[in-house]
Design a protein around this motif. Sequence first.
Motif, PDB file in Angstrom:
ATOM      1  N   ASP A 243       0.828  -1.204   0.000  1.00  0.00           N
ATOM      2  CA  ASP A 243       0.000   0.000   0.000  1.00  0.00           C
ATOM      3  C   ASP A 243       0.864   1.256   0.000  1.00  0.00           C
ATOM      4  OD1 ASP A 243      -2.285  -1.576   0.159  1.00  0.00           O
ATOM      5  OD2 ASP A 243      -2.481  -1.338   2.335  1.00  0.00           O
ATOM      6  N   LEU A 244       1.937   1.221   0.768  1.00  0.00           N
ATOM      7  CA  LEU A 244       2.830   2.380   0.845  1.00  0.00           C
ATOM      8  C   LEU A 244       3.424   2.692  -0.515  1.00  0.00           C
ATOM      9  CD1 LEU A 244       4.352   4.525   2.457  1.00  0.00           C
ATOM     10  CD2 LEU A 244       6.048   2.777   3.036  1.00  0.00           C
ATOM     11  N   ARG A 245       3.831   1.667  -1.242  1.00  0.00           N
ATOM     12  CA  ARG A 245       4.417   1.882  -2.569  1.00  0.00           C
ATOM     13  C   ARG A 245       3.377   2.441  -3.532  1.00  0.00           C
ATOM     14  NH1 ARG A 245       8.529   2.483   0.126  1.00  0.00           N
ATOM     15  NH2 ARG A 245       9.300   0.616   1.169  1.00  0.00           N
ATOM     16  N   VAL A 246       2.131   1.978  -3.424  1.00  0.00           N
ATOM     17  CA  VAL A 246       1.062   2.518  -4.262  1.00  0.00           C
ATOM     18  C   VAL A 246       0.863   4.001  -3.950  1.00  0.00           C
ATOM     19  CG1 VAL A 246      -1.408   2.440  -4.784  1.00  0.00           C
ATOM     20  CG2 VAL A 246      -0.126   0.308  -4.534  1.00  0.00           C
ATOM     21  N   ALA A 247       0.816   4.341  -2.663  1.00  0.00           N
ATOM     22  CA  ALA A 247       0.640   5.739  -2.266  1.00  0.00           C
ATOM     23  C   ALA A 247       1.786   6.605  -2.776  1.00  0.00           C
ATOM     24  CB  ALA A 247       0.529   5.839  -0.748  1.00  0.00           C
ATOM     25  N   GLU A 248       2.998   6.077  -2.725  1.00  0.00           N
ATOM     26  CA  GLU A 248       4.150   6.844  -3.221  1.00  0.00           C
ATOM     27  C   GLU A 248       4.027   7.117  -4.711  1.00  0.00           C
ATOM     28  OE1 GLU A 248       7.665   5.531  -0.102  1.00  0.00           O
ATOM     29  OE2 GLU A 248       7.294   4.282  -1.869  1.00  0.00           O
ATOM     30  N   ARG A 249       3.476   6.168  -5.458  1.00  0.00           N
ATOM     31  CA  ARG A 249       3.275   6.394  -6.894  1.00  0.00           C
ATOM     32  C   ARG A 249       2.161   7.422  -7.135  1.00  0.00           C
ATOM     33  NH1 ARG A 249       3.952   0.729  -7.030  1.00  0.00           N
ATOM     34  NH2 ARG A 249       1.718   0.370  -7.302  1.00  0.00           N
ATOM     35  N   ILE A 250       1.083   7.303  -6.374  1.00  0.00           N
ATOM     36  CA  ILE A 250      -0.047   8.219  -6.546  1.00  0.00           C
ATOM     37  C   ILE A 250       0.368   9.656  -6.279  1.00  0.00           C
ATOM     38  CG2 ILE A 250      -2.279   8.913  -5.572  1.00  0.00           C
ATOM     39  CD1 ILE A 250      -2.858   5.943  -5.103  1.00  0.00           C
ATOM     40  N   PHE A 251       1.216   9.848  -5.255  1.00  0.00           N
ATOM     41  CA  PHE A 251       1.626  11.191  -4.851  1.00  0.00           C
ATOM     42  C   PHE A 251       3.059  11.504  -5.292  1.00  0.00           C
ATOM     43  CE2 PHE A 251      -1.939  10.339  -2.091  1.00  0.00           C
ATOM     44  CZ  PHE A 251      -2.570  11.578  -1.995  1.00  0.00           C
ATOM     45  N   ALA A 252       3.499  10.883  -6.377  1.00  0.00           N
ATOM     46  CA  ALA A 252       4.900  11.008  -6.798  1.00  0.00           C
ATOM     47  C   ALA A 252       5.300  12.445  -7.086  1.00  0.00           C
ATOM     48  CB  ALA A 252       5.155  10.134  -8.029  1.00  0.00           C
ATOM     49  N   PHE A 253       4.368  13.253  -7.565  1.00  0.00           N
ATOM     50  CA  PHE A 253       4.723  14.623  -7.951  1.00  0.00           C
ATOM     51  C   PHE A 253       4.144  15.646  -6.996  1.00  0.00           C
ATOM     52  CE2 PHE A 253       4.584  12.032 -11.828  1.00  0.00           C
ATOM     53  CZ  PHE A 253       5.915  12.129 -12.205  1.00  0.00           C
ATOM     54  N   GLU A 254       3.760  15.188  -5.809  1.00  0.00           N
ATOM     55  CA  GLU A 254       3.218  16.098  -4.804  1.00  0.00           C
ATOM     56  C   GLU A 254       4.325  16.944  -4.201  1.00  0.00           C
ATOM     57  OE1 GLU A 254      -0.177  17.271  -2.280  1.00  0.00           O
ATOM     58  OE2 GLU A 254       0.167  16.425  -4.268  1.00  0.00           O
TER      59      GLU A 254
END
Length: 272
Positions: A243-254
Amino acid sequence: MPPAAPRKAVILAAGFGSRLRPLTDLCPKPLVEVNGTPILHNALWNLQTVGVEEVTIVVGYRKDAIRHACGERFGRLDINYVESSVFDKTGSAYSLWLARDTLLSGDCYLLEGDVFFEEDALRHLIRVEAPNAAAVAPFDPSMEGSAAVLSSDGFISEVRLKQTAANLASGTPVLFKMMNLIRFSGAELQTVIVPVLHDLIGSGAIKAYTEELLAHLIEQRGLQLAAARCDDLRWYEIDSEQDLRVAERIFAFERPHRHSADAPAAVAGVGG
């Protein structure tokens, strides 16, 4: 007209985060970082942005780390702590019960401390005209956990626990993931929600989850909980390293939140 936005919030942050081990062996799950920002800090900044003034955080596992990371004041937020000494033996409903004084003081947001989300999720909650609202998003095959069934008029008619991709197979009913971001009215908290919560804990159901409480309130007590649809927003509930890796991808450009002069810096060495 939508009701006034709450000025208080409760964040449940007492649990072990065992599915995130070894990341949570020394670090509580709410302080695990998504691209450099602790989950809990993201929630606090977003709450501050929508006008919240006071936050109560229920802590347990590695409570001192959370206190150090957030302090008594975070940005413009006053932070209060409620400690659970039995966090290893209880569920999230018990943590919520510990924060009942805040719940009884008026309109309030309720957040779980493992959701990384963008600010507009709270704004969606604010725009809903009903007194009580919960953020939901389409339930996709990568998700698991509690799901909502919506009525034709946009209210949550049922909360289903422990849903997975297998539950999506039939396509009926359409499921929405509960995002664990909720807005409660002070009147409902005082007259229905807290009394039912008190009875639940008093009956010995100390391992119950908040989703079970919501299911009971909706199905047995007629709680009107509107769905704030967040289909277009970025968010993720972080229970595991995957889940953490998915979140990091979702917010990659935050862009990371900037710490104001009176906000404590993140804890050194905490991260994902």
